[in-house]
Design a protein around this motif. Structure first.
Motif, short mmCIF file in Angstrom:
data_model
loop_
_atom_site.label_atom_id
_atom_site.label_comp_id
_atom_site.label_asym_id
_atom_site.label_seq_id
_atom_site.Cartn_x
_atom_site.Cartn_y
_atom_site.Cartn_z
N ASP A 1 -42.17 -43.87 -68.59
CA ASP A 1 -41.68 -43.13 -68.51
C ASP A 1 -41.20 -42.18 -70.19
O ASP A 1 -41.67 -43.37 -70.96
N TYR B 1 -48.57 -39.23 -71.45
CA TYR B 1 -48.82 -40.32 -71.59
C TYR B 1 -48.82 -41.59 -72.79
O TYR B 1 -48.84 -41.90 -73.85
N TYR C 1 -45.81 -40.21 -54.22
CA TYR C 1 -46.10 -39.21 -55.64
C TYR C 1 -45.41 -40.61 -56.77
O TYR C 1 -44.52 -40.70 -56.32
N HIS D 1 -45.81 -40.15 -60.94
CA HIS D 1 -46.64 -39.25 -62.10
C HIS D 1 -45.17 -39.08 -62.70
O HIS D 1 -44.22 -38.28 -62.39
N SER E 1 -48.51 -31.94 -64.74
CA SER E 1 -48.95 -32.80 -65.51
C SER E 1 -50.37 -32.57 -63.85
O SER E 1 -49.89 -31.26 -63.02
N ASN F 1 -51.57 -34.59 -62.07
CA ASN F 1 -51.12 -34.84 -61.15
C ASN F 1 -50.31 -33.79 -59.90
O ASN F 1 -50.51 -34.12 -59.09
N TYR G 1 -40.78 -40.80 -59.37
CA TYR G 1 -40.34 -41.20 -61.14
C TYR G 1 -38.83 -39.37 -60.45
O TYR G 1 -37.81 -39.81 -60.91
N PHE H 1 -51.50 -40.81 -57.37
CA PHE H 1 -51.14 -41.92 -59.16
C PHE H 1 -52.39 -41.87 -60.09
O PHE H 1 -53.19 -41.47 -59.39
N PRO H 2 -52.34 -41.64 -61.89
CA PRO H 2 -53.42 -42.24 -62.37
C PRO H 2 -53.29 -43.12 -62.22
O PRO H 2 -52.57 -44.40 -62.17
N TRP I 1 -53.32 -46.54 -64.32
CA TRP I 1 -53.36 -47.17 -65.18
C TRP I 1 -53.91 -49.09 -65.11
O TRP I 1 -52.85 -49.37 -64.14
#
Lengths: 269, 269
Positions: free
Chosen positions: A49, A64, B7, B9, B14, B16, B40, B98-99, B101
């Motif tokens: 974060d 990010y 969710y 992010h 964003s 998202n 988050y 989600f992104p 990663w």
């Protein structure tokens, strides 16, 4: 050699804890220097974060990857991130040790990767042009280092075989071995996997230690997984699809491994 | 229908965040009830540990799966875990947004799975005998629900194609779709993926909303991914290897999908 063990298990009195202590002892006895990032003991922050960047201003939209690249370049990463990157740079061998949870790493270890593998450090490295898409998959910041998974699995080995219902173990590990180890340049050694870990009887433990010791004393010489280096000619540009014909009889993840080749990053012996 | 969006992010402003708000609006306009677990915003604890079990005694060795099963049975799970399980039970459709990663979910979402998918709830369900290895892969607590990934990807679509260097997207999603959605019984819908998310121009956004809306208004009727149900005869016992011949020309993860079959959990239409 310098060896970094990134270790993720909540209970020191566990099979994982015992194997981690055993590995340290074997490696130190063999003359190596060992550092352990014991993520639970460190109370590692798993969640990536805005707090990861000392100079991020709350009113600014957080992107990010961009913020990560800036903070890496400017020395304004959270200090624990920079400290883990320094351990990676120091290491000749990087070991991830963890129990397989839901077919991947525990969240605390994923969060170590999400935060420590910064832009400019582990990705967005090298030239990005129509002719070259970065230094990655066999090249990059961590090139020349060796990496290995040591993993316990609750389920049975047969379930993770080539036809097993959970999927072949090497495919389940592809996102980690190819996507996390090989991507920033590390050479990948075959994993050390203990199956049926929840059903292990005390008399089975000695054999596991013996097998693990064998792997630990041969870290420098074990034949790596033959993943294909991105920039060595096997992929079309700019799409980075594997050139037709190179896959042989394989499909999916397996085509990114050269079947019967010598190791990738090592000189022929 | 009741729809749960889990969710993950860190930035509300964003792509998202916009797509999550758009999904909520579309689904509510269509008459569905929507709950969002905004991990988050909830400051979800990502790390599975002894704190997940109200009655765990520190001097006792933590065996996470066993402790999880006990706490689930006895109603002594941390309250936020029970609350998320209740949302899952309530939902007819579960969406993970989600992104991507490092070729998987952000740690905070993995930690939601690690903690909420308790023993007795999402695994260790049903009869375990030499003849049957539990209710899982198409059967279990969450049977009859539909699940779907909505995901942004920084990289280019070609890199995730059948021959792409990052690996085929359906294989990268197998540990999530097969291992997390299908395992406790959910029917899996094809993912909605936005590639090159970091390079998206404003004029490209409208087309993404239109494509997403199309998927959201057809959640009840979209043909699922045809994963093979464990207990419907395709696997040998006790090894749970796919019976020889059923794989056709496929290898690896792909053999666990029935190629040209109708959908799994839906009546023929």
């Amino acid at each position: 050699m310098n060896i970094l063990i990134v270790y993720a298990h909540p209970e020191p009195r566990s099979l994982n804890g015992s194997l981690k202590n055993f590995s340290m002892a074997v490696l130190e006895r063999a003359g190596h220097r060992v550092q352990v990032s014991d993520l639970y003991a460190m109370q590692w922050k798993a969640t990536a974060d805005a707090g990861d960047f000392l100079e991020h201003e709350p009113e600014t939209r957080l992107r990010y990857p961009a913020a990560s690249g800036e903070a890496f370049a400017n020395g304004t990463q959270a200090p624990e991130i920079a400290a883990e990157q320094a351990k990676l740079v120091w290491a000749d061998v990087v070991i991830f040790q963890f129990p397989l949870w839901w077919f991947s790493m525990p969240a605390i270890l994923k969060g170590w990767v999400d935060r420590v593998f910064a832009a400019g450090f582990a990705y967005n490295v090298g030239e990005h042009t129509p002719h070259r898409y970065g230094d990655r998959y066999g090249e990059g910041t961590l090139e020349g280092k060796r990496a290995m998974v040591i993993m316990t699995v609750g389920g049975r080995e047969a379930h993770y075989g080539p036809r097993g219902i959970d999927g072949p173990i090497e495919d389940l590990l592809f996102p980690i071995q190819h996507g996390i180890f090989f991507y920033p340049g590390m050479t990948v050694l075959p994993p050390f996997v203990v199956y049926s870990a929840d059903r292990l009887k005390p008399e089975g433990y000695t054999a596991i230690e013996a097998a693990l010791e064998q792997r630990l004393v041969t870290l420098a010489t074990t034949e790596p997984v033959a993943y294909r280096v991105q920039n060595h000619g096997d992929y079309e540009m700019p799409g980075l699809a594997l050139k037709v014909g190179l896959e042989g009889k394989t499909q999916g993840f397996a085509m990114h491994t050269r079947d019967s080749s010598p190791c990738i990053d090592e000189p022929a012996s």
